[in-house]
Scaffold this motif. Sequence first.
Motif, PDB file in Angstrom:
ATOM      1  N   ASN A  72       0.844  -1.195   0.000  1.00  0.00           N
ATOM      2  CA  ASN A  72       0.000   0.000   0.000  1.00  0.00           C
ATOM      3  C   ASN A  72       0.879   1.244   0.000  1.00  0.00           C
ATOM      4  N   GLY A  73       0.261   2.398  -0.135  1.00  0.00           N
ATOM      5  CA  GLY A  73       1.018   3.644  -0.171  1.00  0.00           C
ATOM      6  C   GLY A  73       1.697   3.968   1.138  1.00  0.00           C
ATOM      7  N   THR A  74       1.056   3.634   2.248  1.00  0.00           N
ATOM      8  CA  THR A  74       1.670   3.867   3.561  1.00  0.00           C
ATOM      9  C   THR A  74       2.958   3.067   3.693  1.00  0.00           C
ATOM     10  N   ASP A  75       2.915   1.799   3.299  1.00  0.00           N
ATOM     11  CA  ASP A  75       4.124   0.973   3.351  1.00  0.00           C
ATOM     12  C   ASP A  75       5.199   1.498   2.412  1.00  0.00           C
ATOM     13  N   ALA A  76       4.804   2.064   1.287  1.00  0.00           N
ATOM     14  CA  ALA A  76       5.791   2.649   0.382  1.00  0.00           C
ATOM     15  C   ALA A  76       6.615   3.708   1.114  1.00  0.00           C
ATOM     16  N   LEU A  77       5.943   4.560   1.862  1.00  0.00           N
ATOM     17  CA  LEU A  77       6.631   5.589   2.645  1.00  0.00           C
ATOM     18  C   LEU A  77       7.442   4.971   3.779  1.00  0.00           C
ATOM     19  N   LEU A  78       6.830   4.038   4.496  1.00  0.00           N
ATOM     20  CA  LEU A  78       7.470   3.436   5.661  1.00  0.00           C
ATOM     21  C   LEU A  78       8.738   2.684   5.290  1.00  0.00           C
ATOM     22  N   LEU A  79       8.649   1.816   4.287  1.00  0.00           N
ATOM     23  CA  LEU A  79       9.817   1.032   3.886  1.00  0.00           C
ATOM     24  C   LEU A  79      10.930   1.913   3.336  1.00  0.00           C
ATOM     25  N   THR A  80      10.548   2.989   2.653  1.00  0.00           N
ATOM     26  CA  THR A  80      11.566   3.892   2.120  1.00  0.00           C
ATOM     27  C   THR A  80      12.324   4.575   3.245  1.00  0.00           C
ATOM     28  N   SER A  95       4.399  17.952   5.730  1.00  0.00           N
ATOM     29  CA  SER A  95       3.231  18.837   5.734  1.00  0.00           C
ATOM     30  C   SER A  95       2.259  18.466   6.843  1.00  0.00           C
ATOM     31  N   PRO A  96       1.613  19.463   7.443  1.00  0.00           N
ATOM     32  CA  PRO A  96       0.560  19.177   8.414  1.00  0.00           C
ATOM     33  C   PRO A  96      -0.807  18.996   7.747  1.00  0.00           C
ATOM     34  N   PHE A  97      -0.883  19.247   6.440  1.00  0.00           N
ATOM     35  CA  PHE A  97      -2.170  19.225   5.749  1.00  0.00           C
ATOM     36  C   PHE A  97      -2.148  18.120   4.709  1.00  0.00           C
ATOM     37  N   THR A  98      -2.400  16.901   5.189  1.00  0.00           N
ATOM     38  CA  THR A  98      -2.329  15.720   4.350  1.00  0.00           C
ATOM     39  C   THR A  98      -2.974  14.568   5.096  1.00  0.00           C
ATOM     40  N   PHE A  99      -3.084  13.435   4.435  1.00  0.00           N
ATOM     41  CA  PHE A  99      -3.564  12.231   5.107  1.00  0.00           C
ATOM     42  C   PHE A  99      -2.567  11.821   6.178  1.00  0.00           C
ATOM     43  N   PHE A 100      -3.063  11.214   7.243  1.00  0.00           N
ATOM     44  CA  PHE A 100      -2.270  10.933   8.440  1.00  0.00           C
ATOM     45  C   PHE A 100      -1.022  10.097   8.159  1.00  0.00           C
ATOM     46  N   ALA A 101      -1.080   9.242   7.147  1.00  0.00           N
ATOM     47  CA  ALA A 101       0.032   8.330   6.869  1.00  0.00           C
ATOM     48  C   ALA A 101       1.347   9.057   6.634  1.00  0.00           C
ATOM     49  N   SER A 102       1.314  10.265   6.079  1.00  0.00           N
ATOM     50  CA  SER A 102       2.545  10.986   5.762  1.00  0.00           C
ATOM     51  C   SER A 102       3.393  11.231   6.998  1.00  0.00           C
ATOM     52  N   ALA A 103       2.754  11.435   8.139  1.00  0.00           N
ATOM     53  CA  ALA A 103       3.478  11.629   9.402  1.00  0.00           C
ATOM     54  C   ALA A 103       3.562  10.341  10.207  1.00  0.00           C
ATOM     55  N   GLU A 104       2.540   9.529  10.107  1.00  0.00           N
ATOM     56  CA  GLU A 104       2.471   8.285  10.870  1.00  0.00           C
ATOM     57  C   GLU A 104       3.702   7.417  10.659  1.00  0.00           C
ATOM     58  N   VAL A 105       4.155   7.311   9.417  1.00  0.00           N
ATOM     59  CA  VAL A 105       5.301   6.450   9.109  1.00  0.00           C
ATOM     60  C   VAL A 105       6.574   6.949   9.775  1.00  0.00           C
ATOM     61  N   ILE A 106       6.700   8.255   9.927  1.00  0.00           N
ATOM     62  CA  ILE A 106       7.857   8.831  10.621  1.00  0.00           C
ATOM     63  C   ILE A 106       7.853   8.386  12.076  1.00  0.00           C
ATOM     64  N   SER A 107       6.697   8.508  12.698  1.00  0.00           N
ATOM     65  CA  SER A 107       6.567   8.140  14.104  1.00  0.00           C
ATOM     66  C   SER A 107       6.752   6.643  14.327  1.00  0.00           C
TER      67      SER A 107
END
Length: 385
Positions: A72-80, A95-107
Amino acid sequence: MSITMHRLNYFTKREVPLLDTVAQYNYLKEELQAAMNQVLESGSYIMGPAVKQFEEAVAKYCGIKHAIGVANGTDALLLTLDALGIGPGDEVITSPFTFFASAEVISQLGAVPVFIDIEADSYNIDTTKLEAAITPKTKAIIPVHIFGQPVEMDAVMELAHKYGLHVIEDACQAMGSAYKHRPVGSIGTAGCFSFFPTKNLGGYGDGGMVITNDDELAAKLRILRVHGSNPKYYHSMIGYNSRLDSLQAAMLKVKLPHLDDWNRKRRQKALVYTAQLRVTPLKLPMESQGMYVIYHLYIIQTPHRDALLRHLADHGVGSGSYYPVPLHRQQVYQPLGYGLGSLPVAEQAALGTMALPLYPEMTDEDQAYVIAVVHDFFEKRGELQ
């Protein structure tokens, strides 16, 4: 009676969804079923030939060396992020204005998301505020091409080179958009796509992909997605179970050749909206020079959003609020200390942005009806020019 009311009464009440995934399926039904049957008859359902074929097609489409399918797209960010060594103690700007996954993967990796405010017109990160957010702990930037609107990537890449930072493009809503004739996702260290069914290139379930020109990064990603093993049963990393399945890959490969045409149709319909809604006080989308926007969503902004959402629903028109709570104000990120008013443009956008129906198969009559309903709302408020 006004022209707007004449137009509204001319049309009988319609049901116009925010998007229609079934219409696209019906258009390609025979090809999709043939592709699905081929996979089912092959018996190769995970990481089979269909996945490799789709990866090669995406790499060619984006003009890049490697495309790595994931779950999925979240895993794409996470694995990268993981493959780049991002972890505890690191900071990643996004960005603070996006779907939660963009920050979630960082955390999820123990790193800290650092939010900077957005531009009022594009809703993307304000690159003029980027350098001030960089600290010795900063390891990466995740610019989000929100709603299919490219970020000002020259400014991002200039600072990334200056400070030795990775750039992971969150292009999950932007496949097919371009920045100065370069496909988004192909500009930074890596680009991440989502094939969630509602995306411009959507599957029939979850799916995602990472693209990159970095050979070492691509090799790590291919290992991480299969539990960190290479070869099978020999594990050099702690990895993930994140594989794009063959059925999704086969059907997405059928769809990919149509993506540019679908995006052109989205742009055409967006132009109609923009031309016809200028008589309202709505804040409408804007395109900067050098940006090819593919309108994953057609976003408008108004202080009367909730009332307009209700009015549209009362008339059978689908719509959606994007995004009602910016990430820095989410409960889980309260410990980061972003108080109310700390990122005012994002907070203002969260109070007033919403999406109107837009999809390639949308008929002219349905779009005219949506426009008439919006006109009607503002005419009743005495705000129609």
